[in-house]
Design an enzyme around this catalytic site. Structure first.
Site, PDB file in Angstrom:
ATOM      1  CG  ASP A  11      -1.737   1.205   1.417  1.00  0.00           C
ATOM      2  OD1 ASP A  11      -1.553   2.165   0.637  1.00  0.00           O
ATOM      3  OD2 ASP A  11      -2.582   1.212   2.322  1.00  0.00           O
ATOM      4  CE1 TYR A 230      -3.346  -0.540  11.598  1.00  0.00           C
ATOM      5  CE2 TYR A 230      -2.989   1.811  11.313  1.00  0.00           C
ATOM      6  CZ  TYR A 230      -3.563   0.631  10.895  1.00  0.00           C
ATOM      7  OH  TYR A 230      -4.339   0.611   9.764  1.00  0.00           O
ATOM      8  CE  LYS A 233      -5.661  -6.738  10.819  1.00  0.00           C
ATOM      9  NZ  LYS A 233      -4.789  -7.180  11.879  1.00  0.00           N
TER      10      LYS A 233
HETATM   11  C1  F6R Z   1      -7.499  -0.881   7.817  1.00  0.00           C
HETATM   12  C2  F6R Z   1      -7.356   0.445   7.198  1.00  0.00           C
HETATM   13  C3  F6R Z   1      -8.389   1.485   7.454  1.00  0.00           C
HETATM   14  C4  F6R Z   1      -7.850   2.571   8.376  1.00  0.00           C
HETATM   15  C5  F6R Z   1      -8.915   3.664   8.655  1.00  0.00           C
HETATM   16  C6  F6R Z   1      -8.365   4.804   9.482  1.00  0.00           C
HETATM   17  O1  F6R Z   1      -6.413  -1.668   7.526  1.00  0.00           O
HETATM   18  O2  F6R Z   1      -6.409   0.709   6.501  1.00  0.00           O
HETATM   19  O3  F6R Z   1      -9.566   0.926   7.979  1.00  0.00           O
HETATM   20  O4  F6R Z   1      -7.422   2.010   9.584  1.00  0.00           O
HETATM   21  O5  F6R Z   1      -9.395   4.199   7.458  1.00  0.00           O
HETATM   22  O6  F6R Z   1      -7.199   5.252   8.872  1.00  0.00           O
HETATM   23  P1  F6R Z   1      -6.237   6.374   9.477  1.00  0.00           P
HETATM   24  O7  F6R Z   1      -5.930   5.998  10.899  1.00  0.00           O
HETATM   25  O8  F6R Z   1      -5.058   6.337   8.565  1.00  0.00           O
HETATM   26  O9  F6R Z   1      -7.020   7.651   9.365  1.00  0.00           O
HETATM   27 MG    MG Z   2      -4.082   1.107   3.622  1.00  0.00          MG
HETATM   28 MG    MG Z   3      -4.467  -2.438   2.125  1.00  0.00          MG
END
Ligand code: F6R
Ligand code: MG
Ligand code: MG
Length: 375
Positions: A11, A230, A233
């Site tokens: 990603d 974190y 994923k």
């Molecule tokens: C799960 C994922 C999304 C983010 C969510 C919050 O793997 O990538 O569900 O966790 O959109 O993202 P942030 O913390 O980057 O705003």
């Molecule tokens: Mg992502």
């Molecule tokens: Mg992804």
């Protein structure tokens, strides 16, 4: 001819949140790969699922080849550059190192790599999943290689009668590669006892017991175990060889009709059904549900044919509807019980912070004593 198929995914930023990469990112990777075609690599293919781009390369340099891994790394630097220029979200998210250091393993991107003696009509299925973890493939792998309910070839074809060997890695052991080799069908209960835990024990490789050849390879990266915090994923990629001494393509796809519950979904912290989707698609609901694509292709002298989108057929619409229903069912209970992951698997620190803060607010009260009725 001996060839290696290297599938790398990362990603490196996406449009509209963690949804889908910009086509310009894939174009930049394609330009780089085109220049290497016939030089370092024989062939390549690029696709995306959710917010992850996958690059599949064929070459003759074997597994863990520095130049090939570096090419993948450089390609993701290119897509990161574009993501930054366009102002996309999460640019370079999975690139955890500042510079390339010889092998892409442990640097963020996920990798599935297999060196094979190419068979006539070599058939391979590539899986790419988003908003979930490598253990999401544990159950499908178990079913496609062990269960005649999904793989009747285990009964019908003499070519598979000896079964398969499973190599299972304990990904929580980060100091060494801790791997156990178990034989199916004799040891299927032991295999099941391990791989029911999708966070810790992951099927990394499967081998044919008829010829000893590699049948499947799954990536086993766990970004949070590498980075200690974190970082998204692990969104796994996997290669499975099909037909002949291996399961038929349809037998390989069959377990995905379950849309089984896996970890991931919103903020990598929930359970949701693994929904089979078309390639290059994005997400729809609650940053999910967890999605998986499958492409079947052939290889001849290292050259790829067209990649067939296995979940494009309308048959899979029925499964998609089932997955949507399963997603809605589990979402009905929000954060309660099995809807959300256990504390240690949560991808954000908010809950552990709260638990730590509340620890001091608990007070010890005397236990009530049983009273007896006095006569
Ligand atoms: C799960 C994922 C999304 C983010 C969510 C919050 O793997 O990538 O569900 O966790 O959109 O993202 P942030 O913390 O980057 O705003
Ligand atoms: Mg992502
Ligand atoms: Mg992804």
């Amino acid at each position: 001819m001996k060839i290696t198929i290297t599938a790398i995914k990362a990603d490196t930023g996406s449009l509209g949140g963690h949804v889908v990469p910009d086509p310009k990112m894939k174009e930049a990777i394609s330009k780089l790969m085109e220049a290497e075609k016939g030089v370092t690599i024989i062939d390549y293919h690029i696709q995306s699922v959710g917010d992850d781009i996958a690059i599949i390369m064929s070459h003759t340099h074997g597994e863990d080849c520095e130049q090939i891994h570096e090419l993948g790394w450089k390609a993701f630097l290119k897509s990161t550059e574009i993501a930054k220029t366009l102002g996309l979200y999460g640019a370079g998210q999975d690139l955890l190192a500042d510079s390339f250091s010889g092998n892409i393993r442990g640097m963020g991107p996920a990798i599935a790599e297999m060196e094979i003696e190419e068979r006539p009509g070599e058939t391979v299925v590539l899986f790419q999943a988003d908003k979930t973890e490598p253990g999401a493939y544990n159950l499908p792998l178990y079913l496609m290689f062990n269960d005649p309910m999904h793989n009747p070839g285990l009964m019908l074809s003499p070519k598979m009668k000896d079964g398969f060997t499973f190599e299972i890695i304990d990904v929580e052991e980060t100091e060494v590669n801790s791997i156990v080799s178990l034989n199916a069908p004799e040891e299927i209960y032991d295999i099941a006892a391990l791989i029911r835990n999708n966070h810790k024990f992951i099927v990394e490789k499967v081998f044919s017991r008829t010829t000893g050849e590699i049948a499947a390879v799954n990536c086993t990266t766990r970004l949070n175990l590498i980075a200690g915090k974190y970082v998204g994923k692990d969104d796994p990629i996997m290669l499975v060889r099909a037909q002949g001494i291996f399961p038929a393509t349809g037998e390989i796809l069959s377990p995905f009709t379950l849309a089984h519950y896996v970890s991931g979904f919103m903020r990598g912290s929930h359970h949701g059904p693994l929904k089979p989707v078309k390639v290059n698609g994005g997400l729809s609901f609650f940053d999910g549900p967890p999605i998986v694509s499958a492409c079947a292709f052939n290889v001849k002298n290292g050259k790829f044919t067209t990649f067939i989108d296995c979940f494009a057929d309308q048959f899979w619409d029925t499964i998609r509807n089932k997955a949507n229903q399963k997603a809605l069912y589990i979402r009905e209970q929000g954060f309660s019980g099995p809807a959300m992951l256990e504390d240690k698997e949560l991808e954000y620190g908010g809950i552990t912070d709260k638990l730590d803060r509340l620890k001091g607010r608990f007070e010890a009260r005397a236990k009530a004593l049983n009273k007896k009725i006095k006569n």
